[in-house]
Each structure stands twice: as C-alpha cells, then as structure tokens.
Scaffold this motif. Structure first.
Motif, short mmCIF file in Angstrom:
data_model
loop_
_atom_site.label_atom_id
_atom_site.label_comp_id
_atom_site.label_asym_id
_atom_site.label_seq_id
_atom_site.Cartn_x
_atom_site.Cartn_y
_atom_site.Cartn_z
N ARG A 1 108.82 2.43 102.92
CA ARG A 1 108.45 3.79 102.51
C ARG A 1 107.06 3.80 101.88
O ARG A 1 106.29 4.74 102.09
N TRP A 2 106.72 2.77 101.11
CA TRP A 2 105.37 2.66 100.56
C TRP A 2 104.37 2.59 101.70
O TRP A 2 103.34 3.26 101.68
N ASN A 3 104.68 1.76 102.69
CA ASN A 3 103.79 1.59 103.83
C ASN A 3 103.63 2.89 104.62
O ASN A 3 102.53 3.23 105.05
N ALA A 4 104.71 3.62 104.78
CA ALA A 4 104.64 4.89 105.52
C ALA A 4 103.73 5.88 104.80
O ALA A 4 102.95 6.59 105.45
N VAL A 5 103.82 5.93 103.49
CA VAL A 5 102.93 6.82 102.73
C VAL A 5 101.48 6.39 102.90
O VAL A 5 100.59 7.21 103.15
N LEU A 6 101.24 5.09 102.80
CA LEU A 6 99.87 4.57 102.96
C LEU A 6 99.30 4.95 104.32
O LEU A 6 98.14 5.36 104.42
N ASP B 1 88.10 2.99 89.70
CA ASP B 1 88.43 2.21 90.88
C ASP B 1 89.46 1.13 90.55
O ASP B 1 90.39 0.89 91.31
N PHE B 2 89.29 0.48 89.40
CA PHE B 2 90.25 -0.55 89.00
C PHE B 2 91.62 0.06 88.72
O PHE B 2 92.65 -0.50 89.10
N ALA B 3 91.65 1.20 88.05
CA ALA B 3 92.92 1.85 87.73
C ALA B 3 93.66 2.25 89.00
O ALA B 3 94.84 1.96 89.18
N ILE B 4 92.96 2.93 89.91
CA ILE B 4 93.60 3.40 91.14
C ILE B 4 93.79 2.25 92.12
O ILE B 4 94.72 2.26 92.93
N GLY B 5 92.96 1.23 92.02
CA GLY B 5 93.13 0.06 92.86
C GLY B 5 94.50 -0.57 92.71
O GLY B 5 95.07 -1.10 93.67
N GLN B 6 95.07 -0.47 91.51
CA GLN B 6 96.41 -1.03 91.33
C GLN B 6 97.46 -0.26 92.13
O GLN B 6 98.47 -0.85 92.54
N LEU B 7 97.24 1.02 92.37
CA LEU B 7 98.17 1.77 93.21
C LEU B 7 98.19 1.19 94.62
O LEU B 7 99.24 1.03 95.23
N TYR B 8 97.02 0.83 95.11
CA TYR B 8 96.93 0.22 96.43
C TYR B 8 97.49 -1.20 96.43
O TYR B 8 98.37 -1.53 97.21
N THR B 9 96.99 -2.05 95.55
CA THR B 9 97.36 -3.48 95.59
C THR B 9 98.76 -3.76 95.07
O THR B 9 99.44 -4.64 95.60
N ASN B 10 99.20 -3.06 94.05
CA ASN B 10 100.50 -3.36 93.44
C ASN B 10 101.65 -2.61 94.08
O ASN B 10 102.80 -3.05 93.97
N TYR B 11 101.38 -1.49 94.73
CA TYR B 11 102.45 -0.66 95.27
C TYR B 11 102.33 -0.48 96.78
O TYR B 11 103.12 -1.01 97.54
N LEU B 12 101.34 0.31 97.20
CA LEU B 12 101.28 0.73 98.60
C LEU B 12 101.07 -0.40 99.60
O LEU B 12 101.63 -0.37 100.69
N ALA B 13 100.28 -1.39 99.25
CA ALA B 13 99.99 -2.49 100.18
C ALA B 13 100.63 -3.81 99.72
O ALA B 13 100.26 -4.87 100.21
N ASN B 14 101.58 -3.74 98.83
CA ASN B 14 102.21 -4.94 98.27
C ASN B 14 103.47 -5.28 99.07
O ASN B 14 104.49 -4.62 98.94
#
Length: 157
Positions: A121-126, A99-112
């Motif tokens: 584009r990150w937001n559109a993928v999310l 969860d911590f590893a994949i959480g960075q995909l959410y917090t650092n990229y997709l929802a950052n």
C-alpha cells in the motif's frame, strides 16, 4: 539527547524539530532569510501534522491503516508534489532541513521495503505521485552513504 558540538563538547537537547533546526543552522541547511525560513518551517510543520497519524500502525498492529493510504497521504502528497514539480528541492534551490524532514517520509515509509505494515500500500501511494517519487529518489541518492550505513539501521521508523 546529547548533541556533540564541533569542539567535542556536548549539549543536551530535546524536541526533534528544534534539534533539526539547530543542526540546520549549524550546518547551513536552515535559511537566514525570514520568508524562506517560514516556508521551510511550514513544510516541516505540515509534515509533523500527519506524522503522528501515519506511524501509529507501526506500533499498534490492530489499527486499520486505510485512512492513511486513502485520505491522509494522498492529500498531503498532493501539496508536496506541487513543490517537487517547481524546485529541485522543497524550498528553493538549496537543500534545507525541510528536505531532510520530508526525506524520511520517502526513505522510512514509502520506499522502505522493510516497513512493518502494508508495504504494497505504501508502494501504491508512491506510484501515484511520480514527482515526489523522483524527488525522493534524488534525495536518497544524495544521502546514499548515510542511508546504507549501520548508523541508520534496517527499519528506521
């Protein structure tokens, strides 16, 4: 990197995934059951396979990120979306280092909102993966204190 132990001593360590496993074992986020540990490691290893591809445009502004948004992330997030639909956490009923590893995909990229390239584009993928988006929001909520701290930093990539 120096890791501070509970007794105040330090241990020099390298390799981020090895450090993640170590900290997971120390703090109870790494499963003792071999089969569950395999599942956790697989989730992390699958993520590490794409991580090296998705962060490159952050450092190389001339790189075209199209494949990231049209191929790499959708293929990867499809597998994570299935995990989000079947569990509160990515592996089982307890938060793990996966969860911590994949959480960075959410917090650092997709929802950052401060991501250094193509935020729309990150937001559109999310938005295309509502299960992962809901999981990521829960993950961020459970870790809100850290995510809002100065220790994390503004950009965190």
């Amino acid at each position: 990197m120096d890791i501070t132990n509970a007794d105040g001593s330090t241990t020099r360590m390298s390799q981020s995934t090895a450090i993640l496993r170590y900290l997971g074992k120390v703090h109870g986020y790494y499963p003792e059951d071999a089969k569950t540990a395999y599942q956790v490691d697989r989730v992390i290893d699958d993520f590490n396979d794409i991580l090296g591809l998705i962060y490159k445009p952050h450092f190389n502004k001339d790189q075209d990120p199209t494949d990231i948004f049209e191929k790499i992330l959708p293929k990867y997030l499809k597998t994570i979306e299935e995990r989000c639909a079947s569990n509160e956490f990515l592996v089982g009923e307890k938060m793990t280092i996966a969860d911590f590893a994949i959480g960075q995909l959410y917090t650092n990229y997709l929802a950052n909102e401060n991501i250094s390239f193509a935020p729309e584009r990150w937001n559109a993928v999310l938005e295309s993966f509502p299960g992962f988006k809901a999981w990521g929001a829960k993950f961020a909520e459970k870790n809100a204190e850290y995510l809002s701290s100065e220790a994390r930093g503004k950009y965190a990539v």
